[in-house]
Write a protein that holds these residues in place. Structure first.
Motif, PDB file in Angstrom:
ATOM      1  N   ALA A  51       0.830  -1.201   0.000  1.00  0.00           N
ATOM      2  CA  ALA A  51       0.000   0.000   0.000  1.00  0.00           C
ATOM      3  C   ALA A  51       0.865   1.253   0.000  1.00  0.00           C
ATOM      4  N   SER A  80      -2.184   2.000  -4.773  1.00  0.00           N
ATOM      5  CA  SER A  80      -3.491   1.683  -4.208  1.00  0.00           C
ATOM      6  C   SER A  80      -3.596   0.179  -3.960  1.00  0.00           C
ATOM      7  N   SER A  81      -4.010  -0.197  -2.765  1.00  0.00           N
ATOM      8  CA  SER A  81      -4.152  -1.621  -2.441  1.00  0.00           C
ATOM      9  C   SER A  81      -5.106  -2.314  -3.403  1.00  0.00           C
ATOM     10  N   THR A  83      -5.743  -1.561  -6.551  1.00  0.00           N
ATOM     11  CA  THR A  83      -5.085  -1.748  -7.844  1.00  0.00           C
ATOM     12  C   THR A  83      -4.058  -2.859  -7.776  1.00  0.00           C
ATOM     13  N   THR A 104      -9.174  -5.612   0.813  1.00  0.00           N
ATOM     14  CA  THR A 104      -8.367  -5.743  -0.398  1.00  0.00           C
ATOM     15  C   THR A 104      -7.525  -7.009  -0.361  1.00  0.00           C
ATOM     16  N   CYS A 153      -9.781  10.121  -0.858  1.00  0.00           N
ATOM     17  CA  CYS A 153      -9.452   8.939  -1.652  1.00  0.00           C
ATOM     18  C   CYS A 153     -10.744   8.369  -2.230  1.00  0.00           C
ATOM     19  N   VAL A 157     -10.788   2.356  -2.599  1.00  0.00           N
ATOM     20  CA  VAL A 157      -9.474   2.112  -2.006  1.00  0.00           C
ATOM     21  C   VAL A 157      -9.576   2.288  -0.493  1.00  0.00           C
ATOM     22  N   CYS A 159      -8.188   3.987   2.003  1.00  0.00           N
ATOM     23  CA  CYS A 159      -8.297   5.285   2.669  1.00  0.00           C
ATOM     24  C   CYS A 159      -9.638   5.941   2.368  1.00  0.00           C
ATOM     25  N   GLU A 180      -9.048  10.743  -5.343  1.00  0.00           N
ATOM     26  CA  GLU A 180      -7.747  10.242  -5.780  1.00  0.00           C
ATOM     27  C   GLU A 180      -7.654   8.725  -5.587  1.00  0.00           C
ATOM     28  N   GLN A 181      -6.737   8.115  -6.341  1.00  0.00           N
ATOM     29  CA  GLN A 181      -6.641   6.660  -6.368  1.00  0.00           C
ATOM     30  C   GLN A 181      -5.767   6.070  -5.268  1.00  0.00           C
ATOM     31  N   ASP A 182      -5.026   6.894  -4.537  1.00  0.00           N
ATOM     32  CA  ASP A 182      -4.310   6.400  -3.354  1.00  0.00           C
ATOM     33  C   ASP A 182      -4.054   7.563  -2.408  1.00  0.00           C
ATOM     34  N   THR A 186      -3.701  11.886  -2.699  1.00  0.00           N
ATOM     35  CA  THR A 186      -4.624  12.744  -1.957  1.00  0.00           C
ATOM     36  C   THR A 186      -3.867  13.762  -1.123  1.00  0.00           C
TER      37      THR A 186
END
Length: 265
Positions: A51, A80-81, A83, A104, A153, A157, A159, A180-182, A186
């Protein structure tokens, strides 16, 4: 020595290590996991997907592992976990997966892609604001003001899922200007002054080294994330993977994580 892998497709399969012995399902002992030399000749690699919030701590532990296992390289892919889990289930050649939430990790274990995970740390949210706090944010309720630009986030994901839990616990609705993706992406929005506030992990506020200010809020206690770690079922460097996990679970690993702001599981 360390470099972030931008996509799993470029990760080369690790060389299978022959003749390793004495590896660790015997328990997370710091001296055993961090000092036992890896057997076998030539360069060896262990690939770790982790992560984004583990970037600093795992990079440090990677250096420790390499020093204890001469000729071994630890290669990381931080992101990102969600992803990373998708990449693993699609066949990425990975040895260790450390996720920011059990959900995840379950994606990977449900696909029979990993062994039994172990929770090694916990993390909780803070409100991150720029150092001068231009929007005068003091608590979670301030994020509901339409004049306050907020980054979160994405909900899929860890967060983002934690942020949803915290806001639900407070009975609040926040409309972010960006998802945001991770967590690192962010936090960057706050560091660059593009938003007035964001919900990120406490560890990321600490890692920013004063670039942002963190604000505690009580509802964060209702949205704490557990971090599980596991070796992959088809790990190219299975023996080394187990040794890396042993280091993370050892007292030495816990000390690194605690210093960064993580809580013990």
């Amino acid at each position: 020595m360390f470099r972030r892998l931008s996509r799993w497709a470029v990760v080369l399969p690790a060389v299978l290590v022959l003749g390793l012995s004495g590896c660790g399902s015997g328990g997370p002992d710091a001296s055993a996991s961090a000092s036992a030399p890896a057997a076998g000749a030539g360069t060896k690699e262990v690939t770790v997907f982790a992560a984004a919030s583990l970037t600093g701590t795992f990079t440090e532990l990677g250096r420790t592992f390499e020093a204890a296992h001469p000729g071994t390289t630890v290669k990381f892919n931080f992101g990102s976990s969600a992803t990373l889990a998708q990449q693993i289930t699609q066949g990425a050649p990975v040895d260790v997966f450390a996720a920011a939430s059990p959900a995840t990790m379950k994606t990977v274990t449900d696909a029979s892609s990993a062994g039994s995970p172990t929770t090694f740390a916990r993390n909780k949210l803070q409100i991150a604001v720029p150092k001068d706090n231009p929007a005068k944010v003091d608590d979670l309720a301030d994020l509901t003001d339409a004049k306050v630009k907020v980054a979160l986030c994405a909900e899929q994901v860890p967060c983002g899922a934690a942020a949803v839990k915290a806001l639900d616990a407070a009975g609040l609705k926040v409309t972010p200007v960006t998802l945001e993706q991770d967590v690192k992406a962010t936090l960057t929005k706050v560091e660059l002054g593009e938003v007035d506030a964001a919900l990120v992990y406490r560890t990321d506020v600490i890692a920013s080294a004063g670039k942002v200010t963190g604000i505690e809020f009580p509802e964060a206690d209702k949205a704490i994330n557990d971090y599980p770690i596991a070796t992959l079922a088809k790990a190219p460097a299975g023996e080394l993977a187990e040794r890396f996990v042993d280091l993370v679970l050892s007292q030495q690993g816990r000390d690194v994580l605690t210093k960064a702001g993580f809580e013990a599981p």
